[in-house]
Design a protein around this motif. Structure first.
Motif, PDB file in Angstrom:
ATOM      1  N   GLU A 174       0.550  -1.303  -0.083  1.00 30.65           N
ATOM      2  CA  GLU A 174      -0.473   0.203   0.071  1.00 30.65           C
ATOM      3  C   GLU A 174       1.075   1.263  -0.287  1.00 30.65           C
ATOM      4  OE1 GLU A 174      -3.218  -0.494   3.475  1.00 30.65           O
ATOM      5  OE2 GLU A 174      -4.014  -1.977   2.167  1.00 30.65           O
ATOM      6  N   ARG A 189      -7.324  -1.346  -6.710  1.00 35.61           N
ATOM      7  CA  ARG A 189      -7.631  -2.265  -5.709  1.00 35.61           C
ATOM      8  C   ARG A 189      -8.924  -3.336  -7.106  1.00 35.61           C
ATOM      9  NH1 ARG A 189      -7.829   2.433  -1.898  1.00 35.61           N
ATOM     10  NH2 ARG A 189     -10.326   2.271  -2.659  1.00 35.61           N
ATOM     11  N   ARG A 230       2.206  -0.799  -7.237  1.00 34.24           N
ATOM     12  CA  ARG A 230       0.490  -0.420  -7.197  1.00 34.24           C
ATOM     13  C   ARG A 230      -0.210   0.235  -8.150  1.00 34.24           C
ATOM     14  NH1 ARG A 230      -2.937   2.289  -3.856  1.00 34.24           N
ATOM     15  NH2 ARG A 230      -4.096   1.192  -2.404  1.00 34.24           N
TER      16      ARG A 230
END
Length: 237
Positions: free
Chosen positions: A30, A137, A170
């Motif tokens: 994250e 996500r 990410r």
């Protein structure tokens, strides 16, 4: 004879450091522990209410996985994927994920494909809202589910090993102008191929989807490395 309480006490330290390793991975994935950051063992141990022993054991696990580097007398530093790393990683991941899509198209049940369509709808909603974090996500969940539906434990093992490094980025490439729109278009074609059980097309589309991510990442990094233009000369009063 060993009783159950003795067995329980014998495995608790291992369980603890594995839980700590899982938490550390989450921080890295994250980007709450950013690439290049030093892991503050004292602060984390205090925050999590643990001694530094399981934390250090967990860091050894992450070092073996390639997520951090242990530096003598300084501690552990979060690794960063270089341009060369990305250029070598994405093509391999494209092959693996392409194969996942191929096998998922052949093996998934109708109910599982309907579930996958639901995951795709979540992507559509995040793309429409231009919610990059939400899209990232949902995209991770979608790709992981395709991998699971392939039902190949060897493919799953190899893909999991490399997915950890993909997650270190990410989804940075989604910040490249137009990439979010291109990504959802690629996903629309991919879900269509999966639902139609066109395994060869699904494999090709997934492969190309991963390679398009690499191209966007490289463009983003090239743009970030360009020197800022000099300020415009001020006009004399």
């Amino acid at each position: 004879m060993t009783n159950l309480s003795e067995l329980h006490s014998a495995i608790r330290p291992t369980t603890l450091h594995e839980e700590v390793a899982s938490r550390l991975r989450t921080l890295i994935f994250e980007r709450r522990l950013a690439p290049g950051a030093w892991v503050d063992e004292k602060a984390l141990a205090a925050e999590w209410g643990i001694s530094r022993t399981p934390l250090r054991e967990a860091l050894k696990v992450l070092a073996a996985e390639g997520l951090v580097t242990a530096v003598p007398r300084r501690g552990c530093q979060v690794n960063e994927l270089s341009e060369d790393d990305a250029a070598q990683l994405f093509p391999v991941m494209a092959l693996l994920e392409g194969r996942c899509a191929h096998e998922a198209a052949l093996r998934a049940t109708d109910a599982e494909l309907a579930e996958l369509q639901g995951l795709h709808e979540a992507l559509e909603l995040h793309a429409a809202a231009h919610d990059v974090n939400g899209y990232y996500r949902a995209n991770h969940v979608f790709h992981s589910r395709v991998q699971a539906l392939a039902g190949n434990r060897w493919l799953d093992r190899a893909t999991n090993e490399l997915r950890k490094f993909m997650r270190m980025l990410r989804g940075r490439q989604l910040n490249w102008p137009g990439r979010l729109e291109a990504s959802i278009a690629e996903h629309r074609a991919l879900i269509d191929a999966l639902v139609r059980r066109d395994a060869h097309r699904a494999e090709r589309l997934m492969h190309d989807h991963l390679m398009a991510q690499l191209q966007a990442l490289q463009a983003l990094r090239a743009n970030e490395s360009r020197p800022a233009p000099p300020p415009a000369p001020s006009e004399s009063p």
